[in-house]
Motif scaffolding. Sequence first.
Motif, PDB file in Angstrom:
ATOM      1  N   LEU A  81      67.664  55.467  66.524  1.00 12.47           N
ATOM      2  CA  LEU A  81      68.113  54.486  66.807  1.00 12.47           C
ATOM      3  C   LEU A  81      69.397  54.058  65.492  1.00 12.47           C
ATOM      4  CD1 LEU A  81      68.504  51.324  67.597  1.00 12.47           C
ATOM      5  CD2 LEU A  81      66.765  50.566  66.705  1.00 12.47           C
ATOM      6  N   ASP A  82      69.487  54.757  64.435  1.00 14.53           N
ATOM      7  CA  ASP A  82      70.116  54.388  63.136  1.00 14.53           C
ATOM      8  C   ASP A  82      71.290  55.299  63.199  1.00 14.53           C
ATOM      9  OD1 ASP A  82      68.036  53.799  61.581  1.00 14.53           O
ATOM     10  OD2 ASP A  82      67.890  55.320  60.750  1.00 14.53           O
ATOM     11  N   VAL A  83      70.816  56.145  63.502  1.00 15.37           N
ATOM     12  CA  VAL A  83      72.211  57.408  65.182  1.00 15.37           C
ATOM     13  C   VAL A  83      73.179  56.390  65.389  1.00 15.37           C
ATOM     14  CG1 VAL A  83      73.228  59.303  66.016  1.00 15.37           C
ATOM     15  CG2 VAL A  83      71.223  59.488  64.092  1.00 15.37           C
ATOM     16  N   THR A 124      75.241  53.522  63.748  1.00 14.08           N
ATOM     17  CA  THR A 124      76.459  53.714  62.977  1.00 14.08           C
ATOM     18  C   THR A 124      77.109  54.308  63.857  1.00 14.08           C
ATOM     19  OG1 THR A 124      76.439  56.080  61.352  1.00 14.08           O
ATOM     20  CG2 THR A 124      75.280  56.117  62.421  1.00 14.08           C
TER      21      THR A 124
END
Lengths: 160, 279
Positions: free
Chosen positions: B259-261, B264
Amino acid sequence: MGKYVVVSISEMQLSDNRQDTIITYSLGSCIALVIYDPVKKQGGMIHLMLPDSSIEKDKSKIVPCKFVDTGVPLLFRTLFKMGSHRNNIVVKVAGGSSVMDSTKYFNIGERNYAAIRKMLWRNNIMISSEDVGGSKSRTVKLFLESGKVVISNSQEEYEI
Amino acid sequence: MIKMSDIIADIEFLPPFSKVAQKALEIIRQPDFTMKELSELIIYDPALTANILKVANSALYARTQVVSDLQTAISFLGAKEMSSIILLSAANKYFEQHLEGYEVYHGEIWEHSLSVAVNSQELKYLEPEIDDSTLFTAALLHDVGKLILSKYVLEKLDEINELIRTEGVNFITAERKIVGFSHTVVGAAVLKKWNFSKTICEVAKYYKNPERVNNPYVNIVAMADFVSIMIGKSSQKDGLAYSGCAPLFTRYKISSRQLDVIITRCADRTKELIENLNL
């Protein structure tokens, strides 16, 4: 002449013009770290998006101000270069909201805040005030003349 | 509470969605369409023509030579890019007004809509079978109900916020209880009036409650909307006052790190689009 210096997402801005106001709009789960030197009346703000730059596989593509681990040291270093001493710096934090009832698993706001706290704690830097969490959007202003940090959204405006 | 007849009157009052844009999107969906037939249609819409040329010559495509005729621009941009530009150009005018019921700053909802459209393309890999252009349209227009509801929400904003604060309900529930309608239901009605497909109407209606339908387009737009809110690209007055759509992320087996990827990448793409398109 003073001006509004806008900090976009994944950016930082610093100023030594005491008539300036540094501002970042609508923080959601992102977090703003504000540092200010009352002796020299200069300071800066960074609008961080995520805790950890290791998710970016291509290191050359890392935007340092996007991540807590790369952005926070950069903000401090830049203010040191402008002549501030670490003992004089006042640190404030705002943002890190969550969407209502989202599970801990996806709680980016909380993770951002935890990452900032950990990094500052490791470096013996205290947070002097903060306004984090909840489910609200925040706009943050730093007034260089006074060092005041003001939070606002559609419903309220207050100093931290 | 407002009456259904007020909403219907307001929808009637909205300028119709560009027929040229809708026809052009239809043409692009045909596998054997020609650039000539497309440019012969688009040429009748000067604003759209100007926008296509502007995008073709923008920094998004670092071309050495200036593209000055429509047909060259169309063949250079290709079908997928064309349908996005046509839609962006046609939708843009509806968001020119300041939607005070939801926005603190003018333009928040348009930027949010662009962001959700971009994010949905980034998340499309989770549902490889779905049609790109339908997804883009559904994502871009998912908040169209706010055009109608903004003035009513503005009148009752204090009551809405009070209800959210005291009862812990989300913004949509508060809209329904205080104003009488939610922007999701109204959005679906607007899109139906504009003759958009059932899928596109369903996205507007259910993107905040994806569990109520079994529709992959709804799922992707719901997640795209969530990511957009996370990166601060939402209208500030309703902003984060929604329930999360965590079950969907679990269902598609997206880890916290993934999810972080996604976040971003979506933030970068949104920034790029907003800086470059500026329609």
